[in-house]
Design a protein around this motif. Structure first.
Motif, PDB file in Angstrom:
ATOM      1  N   LEU A   1      -8.183   2.476 -31.821  1.00  0.00           N
ATOM      2  CA  LEU A   1      -9.300   3.083 -31.049  1.00  0.00           C
ATOM      3  C   LEU A   1      -9.953   1.652 -30.414  1.00  0.00           C
ATOM      4  CD1 LEU A   1     -10.334   6.511 -32.879  1.00  0.00           C
ATOM      5  CD2 LEU A   1      -8.542   5.864 -30.870  1.00  0.00           C
ATOM      6  N   PRO A   2     -10.689   1.615 -28.957  1.00  0.00           N
ATOM      7  CA  PRO A   2     -11.169   0.614 -28.268  1.00  0.00           C
ATOM      8  C   PRO A   2     -12.747   0.619 -28.544  1.00  0.00           C
ATOM      9  CG  PRO A   2     -11.259   2.521 -26.672  1.00  0.00           C
ATOM     10  CD  PRO A   2      -9.994   2.904 -27.853  1.00  0.00           C
ATOM     11  N   MET A  18      -7.878  18.974 -27.298  1.00  0.00           N
ATOM     12  CA  MET A  18      -8.022  18.572 -25.729  1.00  0.00           C
ATOM     13  C   MET A  18      -6.716  18.325 -25.559  1.00  0.00           C
ATOM     14  SD  MET A  18     -10.335  14.500 -24.970  1.00  0.00           S
ATOM     15  CE  MET A  18      -8.268  14.477 -24.929  1.00  0.00           C
ATOM     16  N   LYS A  19      -5.810  17.809 -25.591  1.00  0.00           N
ATOM     17  CA  LYS A  19      -4.605  16.890 -25.340  1.00  0.00           C
ATOM     18  C   LYS A  19      -3.769  17.656 -25.172  1.00  0.00           C
ATOM     19  CE  LYS A  19      -3.423  12.934 -25.338  1.00  0.00           C
ATOM     20  NZ  LYS A  19      -3.765  11.953 -24.028  1.00  0.00           N
ATOM     21  N   VAL A  55      -5.877  19.403 -21.980  1.00  0.00           N
ATOM     22  CA  VAL A  55      -7.182  18.549 -20.777  1.00  0.00           C
ATOM     23  C   VAL A  55      -5.497  18.286 -19.775  1.00  0.00           C
ATOM     24  CG1 VAL A  55      -8.081  17.633 -19.762  1.00  0.00           C
ATOM     25  CG2 VAL A  55      -9.043  19.018 -21.734  1.00  0.00           C
ATOM     26  N   GLN A  92     -15.269   9.748 -16.150  1.00  0.00           N
ATOM     27  CA  GLN A  92     -16.107   9.613 -17.166  1.00  0.00           C
ATOM     28  C   GLN A  92     -18.247   9.645 -16.657  1.00  0.00           C
ATOM     29  OE1 GLN A  92     -13.173   8.309 -18.387  1.00  0.00           O
ATOM     30  NE2 GLN A  92     -13.960   6.321 -19.684  1.00  0.00           N
ATOM     31  N   ALA A  96     -13.327   9.770 -27.025  1.00  0.00           N
ATOM     32  CA  ALA A  96     -12.386  10.766 -26.261  1.00  0.00           C
ATOM     33  C   ALA A  96     -12.350  10.306 -24.973  1.00  0.00           C
ATOM     34  CB  ALA A  96     -13.596  11.728 -25.969  1.00  0.00           C
ATOM     35  N   PHE A  97     -12.705   9.751 -24.300  1.00  0.00           N
ATOM     36  CA  PHE A  97     -11.750   9.418 -23.232  1.00  0.00           C
ATOM     37  C   PHE A  97     -10.712   8.673 -23.025  1.00  0.00           C
ATOM     38  CE2 PHE A  97     -14.965  11.393 -20.707  1.00  0.00           C
ATOM     39  CZ  PHE A  97     -14.461  12.113 -19.511  1.00  0.00           C
ATOM     40  N   HIS A  98     -10.474   7.506 -23.842  1.00  0.00           N
ATOM     41  CA  HIS A  98      -9.631   6.526 -24.673  1.00  0.00           C
ATOM     42  C   HIS A  98      -8.447   7.740 -24.995  1.00  0.00           C
ATOM     43  CE1 HIS A  98      -6.687   3.760 -25.813  1.00  0.00           C
ATOM     44  NE2 HIS A  98      -6.611   3.953 -27.314  1.00  0.00           N
ATOM     45  N   LEU A  99      -9.232   8.713 -25.284  1.00  0.00           N
ATOM     46  CA  LEU A  99      -7.367  10.016 -26.083  1.00  0.00           C
ATOM     47  C   LEU A  99      -6.783  10.171 -25.018  1.00  0.00           C
ATOM     48  CD1 LEU A  99      -8.730  10.501 -29.849  1.00  0.00           C
ATOM     49  CD2 LEU A  99      -6.799   9.524 -28.943  1.00  0.00           C
ATOM     50  N   LEU A 100      -8.213  10.884 -23.862  1.00  0.00           N
ATOM     51  CA  LEU A 100      -7.358  11.634 -23.350  1.00  0.00           C
ATOM     52  C   LEU A 100      -6.483  10.487 -22.544  1.00  0.00           C
ATOM     53  CD1 LEU A 100      -8.074  14.208 -21.573  1.00  0.00           C
ATOM     54  CD2 LEU A 100      -9.887  12.832 -20.349  1.00  0.00           C
ATOM     55  N   ASN A 101      -6.340   9.047 -21.882  1.00  0.00           N
ATOM     56  CA  ASN A 101      -5.567   8.488 -21.218  1.00  0.00           C
ATOM     57  C   ASN A 101      -4.627   8.262 -22.408  1.00  0.00           C
ATOM     58  OD1 ASN A 101      -6.865   8.941 -18.723  1.00  0.00           O
ATOM     59  ND2 ASN A 101      -9.007   7.640 -19.458  1.00  0.00           N
ATOM     60  N   ALA A 102      -4.789   8.662 -23.135  1.00  0.00           N
ATOM     61  CA  ALA A 102      -3.651   7.294 -24.828  1.00  0.00           C
ATOM     62  C   ALA A 102      -2.335   8.584 -23.512  1.00  0.00           C
ATOM     63  CB  ALA A 102      -4.112   7.838 -26.365  1.00  0.00           C
ATOM     64  N   GLU A 103      -1.204   8.119 -24.300  1.00  0.00           N
ATOM     65  CA  GLU A 103      -0.258   8.744 -24.761  1.00  0.00           C
ATOM     66  C   GLU A 103      -0.183  10.253 -25.529  1.00  0.00           C
ATOM     67  OE1 GLU A 103       3.269   8.646 -23.228  1.00  0.00           O
ATOM     68  OE2 GLU A 103       2.025   6.597 -22.305  1.00  0.00           O
TER      69      GLU A 103
END
Lengths: 197, 197
Positions: free
Chosen positions: A16-17, A49-50, A53, A88, B28-35
């Motif tokens: 994770l970043p 969420m995946k 969303v 965001q 959360a937004f990282h995971l949202l944009n992740a595969e």
């Protein structure tokens, strides 16, 4: 080395970043010692969420539907569109309660160093919207950085020929700030953008 | 506010230690944009770890079995036990390859301010082990902090009457360090613990 299931979780956290090896360890051991239900809730929130969303097909905001709640809101003005780098950023602008138009999420800002050109952003989609949605004004709300400024200029050059007004968020001193603490670039912009009283 | 499934994930991330509201949003937004597969792997790693990992019934190290691999290792000396605050301290000591005994995880250190007394730690279990496992030496490898030092002293007073040797990790200058950068307490300990050459 830790037990394989622990190490695997540490590795996943470390992907994770902004999460280094140490923080990843701390997070994994926190969950190891946490109640099963608490750990489960985090895992479920990720999966949920995946699953639920996606991106609004009009503005690319985050949504659980086909279009986001802002695009669907009939009280909002479809003629003014605020262009942001990331989804965001939308709640941040919404909290000001100063903007009643729609949004467009670019997906980033132009950055030659990072190899991000206009073609990797949602510029084409923005042009399509301007051509089909009766948009009259675009507010470039990209970040006040070199990349954000470049992107705003690019948008202006791209869209002005189509007959829309393109504006940029004002740069200047943060409200409640102190002159002493302002950096010279911000202060320079505040001077250049001074308003008569 | 964000879409409910996104907000729920942000809230769950924000519960983790050292993760603020901003970092939780970023994650959360990282995971949202992740595969999907990447996000899924993190969720699975959490569930899998909670399902498969428990505490060694002897030393309270992390293990997938009834006893941990260190306690089960017949080549290790069961007479020497290194007492640590947390299970994650064990791999740190293992990496030195200087210790060939077993461990005992206390679950923390004595801290009156945080309301952690000896009775909330695994002291009784340690006494039980000393009485039944033929332990002759205890190394108190708690952290070099006020709490860790207090805990080490408590262990010494508790176990010496039972006839075991209790030692403490040496405090002093870190190897490769610079005198200039040493704080006065560390330097004071290094002086008090000086060794004749």
């Amino acid at each position: 080395m830790f037990e394989p299931p622990v190490q695997r979780l540490i590795d996943e956290f470390a992907r994770l970043p902004g999460v280094g090896q140490k923080s990843a360890q701390r997070l994994a051991f926190h969950l190891l010692n946490a109640e099963d239900a608490d750990a489960r809730r985090l895992a479920d929130a990720i999966i949920e969420m995946k699953a639920s969303v996606r991106l609004c097909r009009r503005c690319f905001n985050v949504t659980a539907e086909d279009e986001c709640s802002i695009c669907l809101d009939a009280r909002r003005d479809p003629a003014i569109v605020c262009v942001v780098e990331r989804a965001q950023d939308i709640p941040v602008i919404e909290r000001t309660q100063e903007f009643r138009g729609r949004y467009h999420v670019l997906g980033g800002a132009i950055s030659p160093i990072a190899g991000i050109g206009p073609e990797t952003l949602r510029m084409k989609e923005l042009v399509d919207r301007v051509e089909t949605e009766g948009i009259t004004e675009i507010i470039a709300a990209t970040n006040p950085t070199v990349e954000g400024d470049t992107t705003a200029l690019y948008i202006a050059r791209l869209l002005k020929p189509l007959g829309v007004r393109v504006s940029r968020l004002a740069s200047g001193l943060p409200v409640g700030g102190d002159l002493d603490y302002a950096d010279e670039i911000t202060l320079g912009r505040a001077l250049a953008g001074r308003k008569e009283l």
